[in-house]
Design a protein around this motif. Sequence first.
Motif, PDB file in Angstrom:
ATOM      1  N   UNK A 176      19.119  29.835 -34.272  1.00  0.00           N
ATOM      2  CA  UNK A 176      19.561  30.842 -35.223  1.00  0.00           C
ATOM      3  C   UNK A 176      19.119  32.233 -34.785  1.00  0.00           C
ATOM      4  N   UNK A 177      19.812  33.230 -35.299  1.00  0.00           N
ATOM      5  CA  UNK A 177      19.502  34.614 -34.961  1.00  0.00           C
ATOM      6  C   UNK A 177      18.171  35.030 -35.568  1.00  0.00           C
ATOM      7  N   UNK A 178      17.660  36.170 -35.104  1.00  0.00           N
ATOM      8  CA  UNK A 178      16.349  36.620 -35.545  1.00  0.00           C
ATOM      9  C   UNK A 178      16.362  37.175 -36.959  1.00  0.00           C
ATOM     10  N   UNK A 179      17.533  37.582 -37.449  1.00  0.00           N
ATOM     11  CA  UNK A 179      17.644  38.132 -38.799  1.00  0.00           C
ATOM     12  C   UNK A 179      18.428  37.166 -39.683  1.00  0.00           C
ATOM     13  N   UNK A 180      18.022  37.074 -40.941  1.00  0.00           N
ATOM     14  CA  UNK A 180      18.603  36.084 -41.842  1.00  0.00           C
ATOM     15  C   UNK A 180      20.076  36.336 -42.141  1.00  0.00           C
TER      16      UNK A 180
ATOM     17  N   UNK B 264      23.701  35.758 -25.977  1.00  0.00           N
ATOM     18  CA  UNK B 264      24.477  35.604 -27.210  1.00  0.00           C
ATOM     19  C   UNK B 264      24.030  36.583 -28.278  1.00  0.00           C
ATOM     20  N   UNK B 265      22.719  36.770 -28.406  1.00  0.00           N
ATOM     21  CA  UNK B 265      22.182  37.563 -29.496  1.00  0.00           C
ATOM     22  C   UNK B 265      22.331  39.059 -29.288  1.00  0.00           C
TER      23      UNK B 265
ATOM     24  N   UNK C  88      25.675  33.445 -35.165  1.00  0.00           N
ATOM     25  CA  UNK C  88      26.794  33.459 -34.220  1.00  0.00           C
ATOM     26  C   UNK C  88      28.091  33.038 -34.902  1.00  0.00           C
ATOM     27  N   UNK C  89      27.997  32.197 -35.928  1.00  0.00           N
ATOM     28  CA  UNK C  89      29.211  31.785 -36.642  1.00  0.00           C
ATOM     29  C   UNK C  89      29.785  32.954 -37.447  1.00  0.00           C
TER      30      UNK C  89
END
Length: 395
Positions: A227-231, A166-167, A235-236
């Motif tokens: 959650x993704x690695x960056x703020x 996904x990421x 994915x939303x």
Amino acid sequence: MRILTLVAGIVCLFSVLLDAFQTIILPRRASGRFRLTRIFYTVTWRPWVFLTKRLRNPRKRETAFSYYGPLSLIFLLVFWAGSMVVGFALLFYALGSPFTDTAQGPGLRSDLYVSGTTIFTLGLGDVTPRSAWARELLIVEAGTGLGFLAVVMGYFPVLYSAFSRREVNISLLDARAGSPPTAAELLRRHSYKGAEGALTLLLEEWERWSAELLKSHISYPLLCYFRSQHNNQSWISALTAMLDTSAILIAGVDGHEARQAQLTFAMARHAMVDLSQVFSLPPVNDVADRLPPEQYERLYKLLCQSGVSVTRDGDSFERLRRLRALYEGYAVALSDYLCMPLPPWIAEKPHKDSWLIVAKLGTQSAPDNLESVQGTPFDEKPQSIATITDDRHEF
């Protein structure tokens, strides 16, 4: 009393095993409002959100949100294991606590101890069964514990493999649509000559990404909390940005493959709607418009200035509004529930992506490379090199 305890133990074990089967093994959306996993996440997520929102530092707040996904997975497994220990202990208690315990007399506390040491395959041997039913039940519990451990060991790699897939596309979207990704930025960076094929290929990749997202996150809904690695990525936001892009391509942009935009829009909307239904979230429509008419005018001018062929007629804005109504309510519902902000249509603050720094360094080093290879002086070729680089990379 013994009969009620027996029924309670059977119900407890059946609920845990069915819930674990639906969550880990069953490759489709689990049904039922009173599933243990659903209750677990409902009880734990709301307090986590309440406490995390009290953090004033945005970076620390996002870091706290990122802890929930992995921690919830660990505590969910502990919850399952603890429930099975209690379930078997109730069965032993219903059989009259048929154990010889030298440390303490028979009773529910001793049954819990026997159940815990058996399901985790400790085999201490300090408590021995006195009946045939107890011996057979101990064998069943030991086998259940061993099988549960094997399933859990295979559960983690599947989850993190789906998360990694996904990421990858979310990270690749940074150079193509900015961070956070926006439809305006994606179209602006694909307005150079010959970009139609690249944009069509990108839409094809995100159609497949949306299908993989739907498949993996329906089977394992707890991935939605990862959650993704960056703020500034999630994915939303990525899914919403691709829906925005597909919508504006369908509603009023010439020169691109509208058919592929329709396919991507259909698959991405399918993922958005189904994932919101996993959490029983109805669409939210009473919110501020993400693209009011004045913002649409700004978007139209920006695309025209970037060289995007925009179709402007009396119905283009209305077509776009109807397309947005098909997914924005669900996107807002998921955004509010998971505390992942939606991207704007147009980036409010310019963001310098990492790939631009690399492109700049490559431009500066290109003359030296050509000189060393071809023997051409530095001052004879810089203009042609800069022109080529600008044509390809000045998005």
